[in-house]
Design an enzyme around this catalytic site. Structure first.
Site, PDB file in Angstrom:
ATOM      1  N   GLU A 107     103.498 -57.414  36.432  1.00 57.48           N
ATOM      2  CA  GLU A 107     104.426 -57.981  37.893  1.00 57.48           C
ATOM      3  C   GLU A 107     104.012 -56.734  38.841  1.00 57.48           C
ATOM      4  O   GLU A 107     103.746 -55.756  38.363  1.00 57.48           O
ATOM      5  CB  GLU A 107     105.798 -58.202  37.746  1.00 57.48           C
ATOM      6  CG  GLU A 107     106.594 -57.202  37.010  1.00 57.48           C
ATOM      7  CD  GLU A 107     107.946 -57.431  36.553  1.00 57.48           C
ATOM      8  OE1 GLU A 107     108.328 -58.791  36.523  1.00 57.48           O
ATOM      9  OE2 GLU A 107     108.803 -56.734  36.454  1.00 57.48           O
ATOM     10  N   HIS A 116     113.480 -57.019  38.875  1.00 56.61           N
ATOM     11  CA  HIS A 116     113.430 -55.816  38.067  1.00 56.61           C
ATOM     12  C   HIS A 116     113.370 -54.461  38.880  1.00 56.61           C
ATOM     13  O   HIS A 116     112.962 -54.494  39.895  1.00 56.61           O
ATOM     14  CB  HIS A 116     112.259 -55.823  36.996  1.00 56.61           C
ATOM     15  CG  HIS A 116     112.100 -56.849  35.934  1.00 56.61           C
ATOM     16  ND1 HIS A 116     111.183 -57.396  35.489  1.00 56.61           N
ATOM     17  CD2 HIS A 116     113.278 -57.628  35.590  1.00 56.61           C
ATOM     18  CE1 HIS A 116     111.597 -58.213  34.679  1.00 56.61           C
ATOM     19  NE2 HIS A 116     112.640 -58.326  34.711  1.00 56.61           N
TER      20      HIS A 116
END
Length: 296
Positions: A213, A251
């Site tokens: 990611e 995150h």
């Protein structure tokens, strides 16, 4: 075969109580077939909860049961101490799913583990855990999405895309050896490279599906490692393809700064290393299905 955990792994749940998330997920892990042998809670030592003996400390639990792995599901302020307690008790594999641990605490714990407890591996924090299909499940991954038998190993920073990628393979009849969620925090205990190295050494893992990611440089570092050290085919997907620079995802580690950490940069680095790069999780599954068809 599997990496890090297997059917013989025995687990102690740190932070167990009748209403805890650790108990909830630990019981799901046990129902999958995982050998959950103990729990810990300083206030409940000597009790038994849902058939799980509870000890006041990890050291006591390990002495009594020989537990070889720990599952930590405690609030952020308590998690660093819980990790170190497990390491001090000699637990070789620790899974910490706790989200929200400050990055400086993660760095402090990581460095202490490397310096004082080199025989202990930490997975996480802020991760879904690990599942060796048909053998052992530690964490929050739903066991029914995993198909045993291999030949694909999975490693992911993203939890939800990890689940989807695994299910995409299962729907296509493609089994998995082990799925490893390393978590998306800035200081993960286990990196892409650690898992790639383990998969490369595992004779039953014939291909690798990697989910990255945006943010940080882990995927670029993994690409360099793949180019030099991984002989098995790798398919990858990077979550956050449409995220603009500066956008932070769920995150703590998923933040783009300037041109660094963008999905485009990561995809280009992986492609240059010979990785088959997909534009979405479904395409990743399709590309892996093609890879599996051509495996010798």
């Amino acid at each position: 075969m599997s990496i890090f955990v297997n059917a013989e792994t025995t687990v102690v749940i740190q932070g167990i109580s009748p209403t805890s998330q650790g108990l909830y997920h630990g019981l799901r892990n046990r129902a999958y077939g995982t050998k959950v042998v103990a729990g810990t809670n300083p206030k409940r030592g000597g009790e038994t909860i849902e058939g799980i003996p509870v000890f006041a400390s990890v050291a006591e639990a390990v002495e009594a049961t020989g537990a070889t792995a720990s599952f930590i599901s405690v609030p952020p302020p308590a998690a660093p101490a819980a990790i170190l307690e497990a390491a001090e008790a000699g637990v070789p594999f620790i899974v910490c799913i706790t989200e929200g641990i400050p990055a400086h605490d993660e760095a402090r714990v990581y460095n202490r583990l490397r310096r004082e407890f080199p025989g202990t591996r930490l997975l996480g924090p802020n991760c879904p855990g690990i599942i060796s299909a048909g053998q052992c499940n530690i964490g929050i991954t739903s066991g029914d999405i995993a198909l045993p038998g291999g030949p694909v190993g999975l490693v992911s920073r993203s939890g939800t895309v990890f689940y989807q990628a695994m299910y995409e393979l299962t729907q296509k009849g493609i089994g998995q050896t082990t799925g490893v969620g390393i978590g998306g925090d800035p200081v993960p205990g286990t990196s892409f490279i650690d898992v790639l190295q383990a998969f490369e050494a595992d004779p039953e893992t014939k291909a690798i599906l990697m989910i990255g990611e945006i943010g940080g440089s882990a995927e670029e570092e993994a690409a360099a490692f793949i180019k030099e050290h991984v002989s098995k085919p790798v398919v990858a997907y990077i979550a956050g393809v449409t995220a603009p620079p500066g956008r932070k995802m769920g995150h703590a580690g998923a933040i783009v700064s300037g041109s660094k950490g963008t999905a485009k940069a990561k995809m280009e680095a992986l492609a240059a290393a010979g990785v088959l790069v997909a534009q979405n999780p479904t395409e990743a599954g399709e590309k892996m299905a093609e890879v599996v068809r051509h495996l010798g």
